[in-house]
Design a protein around this motif. Structure first.
Motif, PDB file in Angstrom:
ATOM      1  N   GLY A 198     -15.875 -37.944  10.636  1.00 27.93           N
ATOM      2  CA  GLY A 198     -14.962 -37.734  11.747  1.00 27.93           C
ATOM      3  C   GLY A 198     -15.453 -36.715  12.755  1.00 27.93           C
ATOM      4  N   LEU A 199     -16.134 -35.682  12.265  1.00 30.16           N
ATOM      5  CA  LEU A 199     -16.600 -34.611  13.143  1.00 30.16           C
ATOM      6  C   LEU A 199     -17.992 -34.867  13.705  1.00 30.16           C
ATOM      7  CD1 LEU A 199     -15.414 -31.585  10.950  1.00 30.16           C
ATOM      8  CD2 LEU A 199     -14.298 -32.461  13.011  1.00 30.16           C
ATOM      9  N   SER A 200     -18.633 -35.929  13.279  1.00 38.64           N
ATOM     10  CA  SER A 200     -20.029 -36.163  13.665  1.00 38.64           C
ATOM     11  C   SER A 200     -20.199 -36.401  15.158  1.00 38.64           C
ATOM     12  CB  SER A 200     -20.589 -37.365  12.886  1.00 38.64           C
ATOM     13  OG  SER A 200     -19.875 -38.557  13.212  1.00 38.64           O
ATOM     14  N   GLY A 201     -19.164 -36.875  15.836  1.00 40.48           N
ATOM     15  CA  GLY A 201     -19.286 -37.177  17.253  1.00 40.48           C
ATOM     16  C   GLY A 201     -19.050 -36.010  18.184  1.00 40.48           C
ATOM     17  N   LEU A 202     -18.719 -34.836  17.657  1.00 37.70           N
ATOM     18  CA  LEU A 202     -18.460 -33.681  18.501  1.00 37.70           C
ATOM     19  C   LEU A 202     -19.740 -33.192  19.179  1.00 37.70           C
ATOM     20  CD1 LEU A 202     -16.058 -31.530  16.266  1.00 37.70           C
ATOM     21  CD2 LEU A 202     -15.442 -33.045  18.168  1.00 37.70           C
ATOM     22  N   GLU A 204     -22.059 -30.136  21.104  1.00 41.00           N
ATOM     23  CA  GLU A 204     -22.414 -28.801  20.629  1.00 41.00           C
ATOM     24  C   GLU A 204     -21.305 -27.781  20.911  1.00 41.00           C
ATOM     25  OE1 GLU A 204     -24.409 -25.807  18.763  1.00 41.00           O
ATOM     26  OE2 GLU A 204     -24.838 -27.952  18.749  1.00 41.00           O
ATOM     27  N   ASN A 205     -20.746 -27.782  22.113  1.00 46.76           N
ATOM     28  CA  ASN A 205     -19.709 -26.800  22.421  1.00 46.76           C
ATOM     29  C   ASN A 205     -18.399 -27.109  21.695  1.00 46.76           C
ATOM     30  OD1 ASN A 205     -19.491 -29.082  24.327  1.00 46.76           O
ATOM     31  ND2 ASN A 205     -17.762 -27.922  25.179  1.00 46.76           N
ATOM     32  N   GLU A 206     -18.215 -28.368  21.320  1.00 48.24           N
ATOM     33  CA  GLU A 206     -17.015 -28.733  20.569  1.00 48.24           C
ATOM     34  C   GLU A 206     -17.130 -28.385  19.081  1.00 48.24           C
ATOM     35  OE1 GLU A 206     -15.829 -32.631  23.321  1.00 48.24           O
ATOM     36  OE2 GLU A 206     -16.901 -32.878  21.415  1.00 48.24           O
ATOM     37  N   ARG A 207     -18.316 -28.051  18.636  1.00 48.24           N
ATOM     38  CA  ARG A 207     -18.538 -27.739  17.224  1.00 48.24           C
ATOM     39  C   ARG A 207     -18.365 -26.248  16.955  1.00 48.24           C
ATOM     40  NH1 ARG A 207     -20.230 -32.182  14.676  1.00 48.24           N
ATOM     41  NH2 ARG A 207     -20.572 -30.960  12.773  1.00 48.24           N
ATOM     42  N   ALA A 208     -17.448 -25.604  17.672  1.00 49.86           N
ATOM     43  CA  ALA A 208     -17.117 -24.197  17.476  1.00 49.86           C
ATOM     44  C   ALA A 208     -15.627 -24.106  17.149  1.00 49.86           C
ATOM     45  CB  ALA A 208     -17.440 -23.382  18.715  1.00 49.86           C
ATOM     46  N   LEU A 209     -15.302 -23.566  15.986  1.00 49.09           N
ATOM     47  CA  LEU A 209     -13.921 -23.485  15.531  1.00 49.09           C
ATOM     48  C   LEU A 209     -13.431 -22.052  15.721  1.00 49.09           C
ATOM     49  CD1 LEU A 209     -11.508 -24.831  14.203  1.00 49.09           C
ATOM     50  CD2 LEU A 209     -12.557 -24.367  11.973  1.00 49.09           C
ATOM     51  N   ARG A 305      -6.749 -33.004   5.733  1.00 49.48           N
ATOM     52  CA  ARG A 305      -6.708 -34.112   6.698  1.00 49.48           C
ATOM     53  C   ARG A 305      -5.998 -33.681   7.983  1.00 49.48           C
ATOM     54  NH1 ARG A 305      -4.741 -37.252   2.040  1.00 49.48           N
ATOM     55  NH2 ARG A 305      -6.525 -38.282   1.041  1.00 49.48           N
ATOM     56  N   HIS A 306      -4.871 -32.997   7.830  1.00 46.12           N
ATOM     57  CA  HIS A 306      -4.116 -32.536   8.999  1.00 46.12           C
ATOM     58  C   HIS A 306      -4.960 -31.608   9.865  1.00 46.12           C
ATOM     59  CE1 HIS A 306      -0.798 -30.694  11.348  1.00 46.12           C
ATOM     60  NE2 HIS A 306      -1.447 -29.568  11.118  1.00 46.12           N
ATOM     61  N   ASP A 307      -5.578 -30.600   9.244  1.00 44.67           N
ATOM     62  CA  ASP A 307      -6.384 -29.645  10.001  1.00 44.67           C
ATOM     63  C   ASP A 307      -7.528 -30.349  10.710  1.00 44.67           C
ATOM     64  OD1 ASP A 307      -4.675 -27.700   9.091  1.00 44.67           O
ATOM     65  OD2 ASP A 307      -6.136 -26.702   7.793  1.00 44.67           O
ATOM     66  N   SER A 308      -8.170 -31.274  10.010  1.00 46.90           N
ATOM     67  CA  SER A 308      -9.270 -32.015  10.618  1.00 46.90           C
ATOM     68  C   SER A 308      -8.799 -32.829  11.815  1.00 46.90           C
ATOM     69  CB  SER A 308      -9.910 -32.933   9.574  1.00 46.90           C
ATOM     70  OG  SER A 308     -10.917 -33.734  10.151  1.00 46.90           O
ATOM     71  N   ASP A 309      -7.662 -33.499  11.664  1.00 42.36           N
ATOM     72  CA  ASP A 309      -7.144 -34.326  12.758  1.00 42.36           C
ATOM     73  C   ASP A 309      -6.769 -33.479  13.960  1.00 42.36           C
ATOM     74  OD1 ASP A 309      -7.457 -36.569  11.196  1.00 42.36           O
ATOM     75  OD2 ASP A 309      -5.347 -36.740  10.643  1.00 42.36           O
ATOM     76  N   VAL A 310      -6.126 -32.326  13.708  1.00 38.43           N
ATOM     77  CA  VAL A 310      -5.727 -31.438  14.810  1.00 38.43           C
ATOM     78  C   VAL A 310      -6.957 -30.911  15.544  1.00 38.43           C
ATOM     79  CG1 VAL A 310      -4.671 -29.194  15.351  1.00 38.43           C
ATOM     80  CG2 VAL A 310      -3.511 -30.781  13.810  1.00 38.43           C
ATOM     81  N   ILE A 311      -7.961 -30.501  14.791  1.00 41.25           N
ATOM     82  CA  ILE A 311      -9.189 -29.987  15.407  1.00 41.25           C
ATOM     83  C   ILE A 311      -9.874 -31.069  16.227  1.00 41.25           C
ATOM     84  CG2 ILE A 311     -11.518 -29.139  14.898  1.00 41.25           C
ATOM     85  CD1 ILE A 311     -10.239 -27.792  12.365  1.00 41.25           C
ATOM     86  N   LEU A 312     -10.024 -32.236  15.649  1.00 41.52           N
ATOM     87  CA  LEU A 312     -10.741 -33.322  16.327  1.00 41.52           C
ATOM     88  C   LEU A 312     -10.024 -33.753  17.601  1.00 41.52           C
ATOM     89  CD1 LEU A 312     -13.204 -35.159  16.106  1.00 41.52           C
ATOM     90  CD2 LEU A 312     -11.787 -36.792  14.835  1.00 41.52           C
ATOM     91  N   GLU A 313      -8.710 -33.914  17.521  1.00 42.84           N
ATOM     92  CA  GLU A 313      -7.962 -34.357  18.702  1.00 42.84           C
ATOM     93  C   GLU A 313      -8.015 -33.336  19.814  1.00 42.84           C
ATOM     94  OE1 GLU A 313      -3.517 -35.989  19.986  1.00 42.84           O
ATOM     95  OE2 GLU A 313      -3.947 -35.474  17.908  1.00 42.84           O
ATOM     96  N   ALA A 314      -7.881 -32.041  19.462  1.00 47.77           N
ATOM     97  CA  ALA A 314      -7.904 -31.010  20.488  1.00 47.77           C
ATOM     98  C   ALA A 314      -9.293 -30.861  21.108  1.00 47.77           C
ATOM     99  CB  ALA A 314      -7.464 -29.680  19.883  1.00 47.77           C
ATOM    100  N   MET A 315     -10.328 -30.944  20.310  1.00 46.22           N
ATOM    101  CA  MET A 315     -11.676 -30.760  20.813  1.00 46.22           C
ATOM    102  C   MET A 315     -12.109 -31.907  21.725  1.00 46.22           C
ATOM    103  SD  MET A 315     -12.952 -27.919  19.919  1.00 46.22           S
ATOM    104  CE  MET A 315     -13.076 -26.642  18.663  1.00 46.22           C
ATOM    105  N   THR A 316     -11.659 -33.106  21.419  1.00 47.48           N
ATOM    106  CA  THR A 316     -12.099 -34.268  22.192  1.00 47.48           C
ATOM    107  C   THR A 316     -11.065 -34.699  23.233  1.00 47.48           C
ATOM    108  OG1 THR A 316     -11.158 -35.799  20.556  1.00 47.48           O
ATOM    109  CG2 THR A 316     -13.441 -35.102  20.243  1.00 47.48           C
ATOM    110  N   GLY A 317      -9.981 -33.970  23.313  1.00 48.80           N
ATOM    111  CA  GLY A 317      -8.942 -34.356  24.266  1.00 48.80           C
ATOM    112  C   GLY A 317      -8.247 -35.646  23.889  1.00 48.80           C
ATOM    113  N   GLY A 318      -8.281 -35.980  22.586  1.00 52.55           N
ATOM    114  CA  GLY A 318      -7.621 -37.195  22.119  1.00 52.55           C
ATOM    115  C   GLY A 318      -8.370 -38.464  22.426  1.00 52.55           C
ATOM    116  N   THR A 319      -9.675 -38.327  22.775  1.00 50.41           N
ATOM    117  CA  THR A 319     -10.442 -39.522  23.162  1.00 50.41           C
ATOM    118  C   THR A 319     -11.121 -40.180  21.977  1.00 50.41           C
ATOM    119  OG1 THR A 319     -12.397 -38.156  23.637  1.00 50.41           O
ATOM    120  CG2 THR A 319     -10.865 -38.597  25.450  1.00 50.41           C
ATOM    121  N   GLU A 320     -11.188 -39.458  20.832  1.00 52.30           N
ATOM    122  CA  GLU A 320     -11.865 -40.045  19.673  1.00 52.30           C
ATOM    123  C   GLU A 320     -10.931 -40.946  18.900  1.00 52.30           C
ATOM    124  OE1 GLU A 320     -15.189 -39.689  18.795  1.00 52.30           O
ATOM    125  OE2 GLU A 320     -15.295 -38.861  20.785  1.00 52.30           O
TER     126      GLU A 320
END
Length: 320
Positions: A198-202, A204-209, A305-320
């Motif tokens: 799930g996180l593989s598509g982020l 470089e700047n999105e890979r900062a938590l 799962r929840h934390d991962s989904d929240v991080i992914l959606e926020a980092m990608t602007g919900g585009t993933e």
């Protein structure tokens, strides 16, 4: 009557038996009808040996191994802040009936040593055997980061420790605990692989938590994210101006699109970071406590799962 689940001597032992004063306090609290902390998994049954954990996340993990052979309960309630918890008379009453206590270790439960000092109750440290990461900032620099359970890979070791402890406690059900542990370990491995995918598509700047507490070091390491936080451990109630400025500078320099905070603390300090940068507030993450059964994270697997989904959606602007 002889207790068939009397724990063997191989467990760690703390202190001596309860004093008469504490027994009286426990009895008084029970007779007064005070409520006890809720267990996140199953309803306790009087004919099962009682296993206590220090917080709800560990209780859920342990319950997956225990199945219907043990009653697993959490000392702290849903939503409790674990670092500075203060045990209650109800906790003492509950611990006096337990056959085993499971704690995280790594200095997480600062109150735990005093809590068990009056008991001859065996306990097992679930983080034993993991590759420990040290805190790198602030007053706690050089101390072990206690949040090892935030990595599904580490929790596989927690499960092995729980399995072995339950077999020592109740050897007649060795096969039951072994099978449950194997099933749950497979779920943890699948969760880890899904996280990586799930996180593989982020970018470089999105890979900062960026979070309020430094609770994601192990998860960040195991999924390839960089980490920045306001404070290292939630013992701090106030963020200093220096800490806020340091995070703002990190967010701006690395063009981090979103920042986060944990459910057991105020997000006000992180909102200052949002105001001082171009990042948005990405949402609330869960670390130290599960939610109620009808909430967003009733189990450990749901939490990751929840934390991962929240991080992914926020980092990608919900585009993933």
């Amino acid at each position: 009557m002889t207790n068939p689940f009397q724990p063997p001597a191989v467990f760690h032992r703390w202190g001596h038996r309860l004093t008469a004063t504490l027994v009286g306090l426990s009895l008084a609290a029970t007779l007064a009808g005070c409520g006890s902390p809720e267990a996140p998994a199953t309803q306790n049954s009087e004919d099962l040996p009682v296993v206590l954990t220090t917080f709800t996340v560990l209780a859920d993990i342990a319950q997956n191994v225990a199945g219907d052979k043990l009653a697993v309960e959490s000392i702290t309630k849903v939503g409790a802040e674990i670092h500075g918890y203060e045990p209650t008379p109800q906790d003492i009453a509950k611990a006096s009936k337990a056959q085993l206590i499971l704690d995280n270790g790594l200095n997480l439960e600062a109150w735990f040593g005093q809590f068990v000092a009056e008991f001859e109750v065996p306990h097992v440290v679930l983080s034993d055997g993991i590759e420990v990461m040290d805190i790198t900032e602030d007053a706690d620099a050089g101390k072990p980061n206690p949040h090892a359970w935030m990595s599904p890979l580490n929790v596989q070791k927690y499960v092995a420790n729980i399995r072995d402890a339950f077999i020592e406690l109740d050897p007649d059900n060795r096969e039951h605990y072994t099978n449950n542990a194997a099933t749950y370990t497979a779920e943890l491995q699948a969760l880890q692989e899904n996280l990586l995918a799930g996180l593989s598509g982020l970018t470089e700047n999105e890979r900062a938590l960026v979070t309020c507490e430094g609770a994601f070091s192990y998860l960040a390491r195991d999924v390839g994210l960089r980490e920045k936080y306001i404070w290292a451990v939630n013992a701090e109630q106030q963020a200093s101006p220096r800490q806020i400025v340091s995070v703002i500078e990190f967010v701006q320099e690395n063009k981090v699109p979103a920042v986060f905070c944990e459910s057991t603390v105020s997000d006000a300090p992180m909102q200052q970071v949002v105001q001082g940068s171009d990042a948005v507030f990405g949402g609330t993450l869960y670390v130290d406590s599960l939610s109620e059964a009808d909430g967003p994270v009733p189990t450990y697997l749901d939490m990751i799962r929840h934390d991962s989904d929240v991080i992914l959606e926020a980092m990608t602007g919900g585009t993933e």
